[in-house]
Enzyme design. Structure first.
Site, short mmCIF file in Angstrom:
data_model
loop_
_atom_site.label_atom_id
_atom_site.label_comp_id
_atom_site.label_asym_id
_atom_site.label_seq_id
_atom_site.Cartn_x
_atom_site.Cartn_y
_atom_site.Cartn_z
N GLU A 30 11.07 -10.91 -8.65
CA GLU A 30 11.33 -9.49 -8.40
C GLU A 30 12.50 -9.33 -7.44
O GLU A 30 12.98 -10.30 -6.86
CB GLU A 30 10.09 -8.82 -7.84
CG GLU A 30 9.54 -9.50 -6.59
CD GLU A 30 9.18 -8.55 -5.49
OE1 GLU A 30 10.03 -7.70 -5.17
OE2 GLU A 30 8.07 -8.66 -4.93
N LYS A 91 13.69 1.95 -5.61
CA LYS A 91 12.55 1.04 -5.72
C LYS A 91 11.87 1.37 -7.04
O LYS A 91 11.22 2.41 -7.18
CB LYS A 91 11.59 1.24 -4.54
CG LYS A 91 10.41 0.28 -4.53
CD LYS A 91 9.49 0.57 -3.34
CE LYS A 91 8.28 -0.34 -3.33
NZ LYS A 91 7.33 0.01 -2.27
N VAL A 111 6.68 -5.24 -8.73
CA VAL A 111 5.89 -6.11 -9.59
C VAL A 111 5.79 -5.51 -10.99
O VAL A 111 6.03 -6.19 -12.00
CB VAL A 111 4.49 -6.35 -8.99
CG1 VAL A 111 3.56 -7.00 -10.02
CG2 VAL A 111 4.59 -7.23 -7.74
N ASP A 143 -3.22 7.15 -3.48
CA ASP A 143 -2.06 6.26 -3.47
C ASP A 143 -2.49 4.88 -3.98
O ASP A 143 -3.02 4.06 -3.23
CB ASP A 143 -1.48 6.17 -2.06
CG ASP A 143 -0.12 5.49 -2.04
OD1 ASP A 143 0.30 4.97 -3.08
OD2 ASP A 143 0.53 5.50 -0.97
N SER A 145 -1.01 1.67 -6.44
CA SER A 145 0.19 1.11 -7.03
C SER A 145 0.09 0.99 -8.55
O SER A 145 -0.96 0.63 -9.10
CB SER A 145 0.48 -0.28 -6.44
OG SER A 145 1.53 -0.91 -7.13
N ALA A 146 1.22 1.25 -9.22
CA ALA A 146 1.31 1.05 -10.67
C ALA A 146 1.22 -0.42 -11.05
O ALA A 146 1.02 -0.75 -12.22
CB ALA A 146 2.61 1.64 -11.19
N ASP A 147 1.34 -1.32 -10.06
CA ASP A 147 1.22 -2.75 -10.35
C ASP A 147 -0.12 -3.08 -11.00
O ASP A 147 -0.20 -3.97 -11.87
CB ASP A 147 1.33 -3.58 -9.06
CG ASP A 147 2.71 -3.51 -8.41
OD1 ASP A 147 3.63 -2.92 -9.00
OD2 ASP A 147 2.84 -4.04 -7.28
N LYS A 164 -0.95 -7.26 -0.73
CA LYS A 164 -0.43 -7.15 0.63
C LYS A 164 -1.56 -6.71 1.57
O LYS A 164 -2.34 -5.82 1.24
CB LYS A 164 0.73 -6.17 0.68
CG LYS A 164 1.96 -6.64 -0.10
CD LYS A 164 3.09 -5.66 0.02
CE LYS A 164 4.33 -6.16 -0.70
NZ LYS A 164 4.22 -6.09 -2.16
#
Length: 305
Positions: A30, A91, A111, A143, A145-147, A164
């Protein structure tokens, strides 16, 4: 194989294209870690060293980014150096990857976006630092993540040091389970927490070799099970920051983010930057060590496929 409709928008570096044609192992990387994760020149030095590690393991690195509207699969040294110094880079995730391409923008790939590009190019393994996930307080902020959705839909093996540690690891694991994403602790029965080797949470699955991970991936494909896999690879012991110490640093950084009304995509870069200050650079040194460790394992998995 890259779909014909995508070809006009993608530049595959000649070294990567030759490796894919020859069936040589390729590892995707990435670029938000370059554009948003570390300051210059540490970001470029880290990226160059990670590519070198992958080559040492007999695979070819393919750093992915969008540069002036071109989806790059593999960067030259000059392109990587320039990207490391770009200010105002986007981003990019699934929602805005095509926007950046259409509008001629430059951005680092998260990601999710890296998985999309890797799959388009025919790359099955991807090394990163840590995935995005469920942020603390997501029950009110939503909130997430789309990951996590990308892991459920795109058949790429993602090697990371877990989610993380600034995230809600427990809720992240719950979402991954709901989405049907296998989470494999590499040589561990405990989920790592990015800068730390352990967390309070068990790894859902455990495998002890790159060959076993590759075999699991092949079996999923043979059974028609779609989607990716997450490999959680603990940071080397000599480089870790113990979880009990890191938790205090993270709490302080999150309190600062709240006071400064940091939201959305800005949260993770802000927290990483703030932690760099709070730990007097130690978080960055650990971050570099875990990315290098993940690159090494990813290259071995790619070679075993």
């Amino acid at each position: 194989m890259t779909p014909e409709t995508a070809r006009p928008h993608i530049d595959i570096h000649p070294e990567v294209a030759a490796a894919l044609e020859a069936g040589t192992a390729v590892v995707a990387l990435e670029s938000t870690i370059i554009t948003h994760g570390m300051p210059y020149p540490d970001n470029n030095a880290m990226a160059a060293r990670v590519e070198e590690i992958i080559r040492e393991e007999g695979a070819v690195p393919a750093t992915i980014a969008v540069v002036d509207g071109r989806l790059k699969v593999g960067l030259s040294a000059a392109e990587r150096e320039a990207l490391a110094q770009v200010s105002g880079a986007m981003k990019l995730s699934r929602a805005d990857l095509a926007f950046a391409v259409a509008q001629g923008r430059t951005g680092g790939t998260t990601v999710a976006a890296t998985m999309i590009a890797a799959h388009l190019a025919g790359i099955g393994v991807f090394a990163t630092g840590g995935i995005g996930g469920v942020h603390k307080g997501a029950e009110t902020s939503f909130d997430i993540s789309a990951d996590l959705d990308e892991l459920a839909r795109t058949p790429v093996i993602v090697v990371s040091a877990g989610a993380k540690a600034i995230l809600d690891i427990e809720k992240t694991l719950e979402v991954l389970e709901t989405r049907g994403v296998p989470v494999i602790g590499y040589g561990t029965k405990v989920m790592p927490a990015f800068w730390s080797r352990t967390s309070p949470y068990a790894a859902p699955l455990t495998l002890d070799s790159a060959e076993a991970i590759a075999g699991f991936h092949r079996t999923r494909g043979a059974l028609g099970i779609v989607g990716g896999m997450l490999v959680a690879n603990p940071v080397p012991e000599e480089a870790e920051i113990p979880a009990e110490i890191m938790q205090g640093h993270i709490a302080a950084a999150q309190a600062d983010a709240g006071k400064n009304r940091v939201t959305g995509k800005d949260v993770t870069p802000y927290l990483l930057s703030r932690l760099l200050e709070i730990t007097d650079g130690e978080s960055l040194r650990t971050n570099i060590a875990l990315v290098e460790n993940n690159a090494r394992l990813a290259a071995r998995i790619a070679s075993a496929l």
